[in-house]
Design an enzyme around this catalytic site. Structure first.
Site, PDB file in Angstrom:
ATOM      1  N   LEU A   1     -20.176  33.758   4.752  1.00  0.00           N
ATOM      2  CA  LEU A   1     -19.435  34.531   3.754  1.00  0.00           C
ATOM      3  C   LEU A   1     -20.309  34.675   2.518  1.00  0.00           C
ATOM      4  CD1 LEU A   1     -15.719  33.249   3.589  1.00  0.00           C
ATOM      5  CD2 LEU A   1     -16.502  35.536   4.171  1.00  0.00           C
ATOM      6  N   ASP A   2     -20.376  35.870   1.948  1.00  0.00           N
ATOM      7  CA  ASP A   2     -21.123  36.060   0.703  1.00  0.00           C
ATOM      8  C   ASP A   2     -20.557  35.153  -0.387  1.00  0.00           C
ATOM      9  OD1 ASP A   2     -22.720  37.958   1.873  1.00  0.00           O
ATOM     10  OD2 ASP A   2     -21.615  39.675   1.080  1.00  0.00           O
ATOM     11  N   PRO A   3     -21.385  34.726  -1.339  1.00  0.00           N
ATOM     12  CA  PRO A   3     -20.924  33.807  -2.401  1.00  0.00           C
ATOM     13  C   PRO A   3     -19.679  34.275  -3.144  1.00  0.00           C
ATOM     14  CG  PRO A   3     -23.309  33.979  -2.454  1.00  0.00           C
ATOM     15  CD  PRO A   3     -22.837  34.990  -1.442  1.00  0.00           C
TER      16      PRO A   3
END
Length: 294
Positions: free
Chosen positions: A38-40
């Site tokens: 998951l992207d930050p």
């Protein structure tokens, strides 16, 4: 050794690797991995495998995902989401109705081809795309085919005083789909600059956000020696077709022998009773044990 699956609610501001690192310290267990980056800035379901369950990671990663987010029409950004700098602005189309948006969204259903955003971890010539982007360099990006099984608007169109339009959406998609790129491509199809202004992953590998735990909640439970957040290994194969086998077939699998089973699926999760005992792979007309878990 601790074994099982954790339905983690990753919070914004941390990478998927950060989450794994924190869990390793918290559970004092080195063998931990995640089933889908998951992207930050994205919150939501991050499947975590612990101990022997790490053998299930590849199947969790391959599983479909469900996201809920928001599209903003009116300007685009360097990163295709709200974290980037504004690249271009445009006026909204003269006619922009919910019916038009809904109709346009249906054109993205099925198999589509995407170009990954420059600010992504996709590698080209050994370097990640975001490394090229940060250095101000351009590079040809490899296109990829993904599958969109659901893409629908979930809120009314919200027109703002500064000439923007926002609406929420839900998308169910295959591994490797860039939802922010989907938001940009939707805007392009509507004839307007756009970006993804919010995103959360609401389901992945059969796990849902409603039953997910934050790191803080898990830490609190561990301090009380409460481990109910740890799910059985079987959750790691929730997206695979299930085949129940008998005692004779169990013995054959334990020796690594092939089985003739009534199925055409490329992969099967073999269950004996309530326990997953192997992952079977179709070879010719038989199933060969790919991973034996007993």
């Amino acid at each position: 050794m601790i074994n099982g699956i954790i339905n983690l609610k990753k919070e914004a501001g941390m990478t998927s690797h950060d989450a794994v690192f924190k869990l390793r310290k918290l559970l004092q267990e080195k063998k931990i991995g995640h089933g889908g980056t998951l992207d930050p800035d994205v919150v939501g379901v991050l499947p975590i495998a612990v101990g022997k369950a790490t053998r299930m990671i590849e199947y969790m990663t391959e599983a479909g995902k469900v996201y809920e987010g928001q599209v903003t029409l009116g300007y685009s950004t360097t990163t295709e989401d709200a974290s980037g700098e504004v690249v271009a602005r445009s006026s909204l189309p003269a006619v922009l109705t919910e019916e038009l948006v809904d109709q346009t969204m249906t054109t993205f259903l099925g198999k589509i081809t995407q170009t990954p955003p420059m600010y992504s971890a996709v590698k080209v010539n050994g370097r990640k795309l975001y490394e090229y982007a940060r250095a101000g360099e351009s590079v040809e990006r490899p296109r990829r085919e993904v599958t969109i099984s659901l893409f629908e608007r979930t809120s009314p169109l919200n027109f703002t005083e500064d000439g923007l339009c926002r609406f929420s959406f839900k998308v169910a998609c295959s591994k490797g789909t860039y939802v922010r790129t989907l938001a940009v491509d939707l805007g392009r199809a509507l004839g307007v600059e756009s970006h993804m202004s919010f995103l959360q992953r609401s389901a992945s590998a059969g796990l849902t956000l409603e039953t997910a735990y934050t790191l803080g909640e898990i830490a609190d439970m561990v301090s009380k020696q409460e481990m109910s957040f740890l799910l059985p290994i079987e959750y790691g194969v929730a997206d695979l077709p299930k085949m129940v086998i008998d005692d004779t077939e169990l013995t054959e699998i334990s020796f690594g022998r092939r089985l003739s089973l009534p199925s055409q699926e490329p992969l099967l999760a073999a269950f004996h009773g309530e326990k997953v005992i192997a992952i079977l792979e179709k070879r010719d007309q038989e199933y060969k044990p790919k991973k034996v878990l007993i």
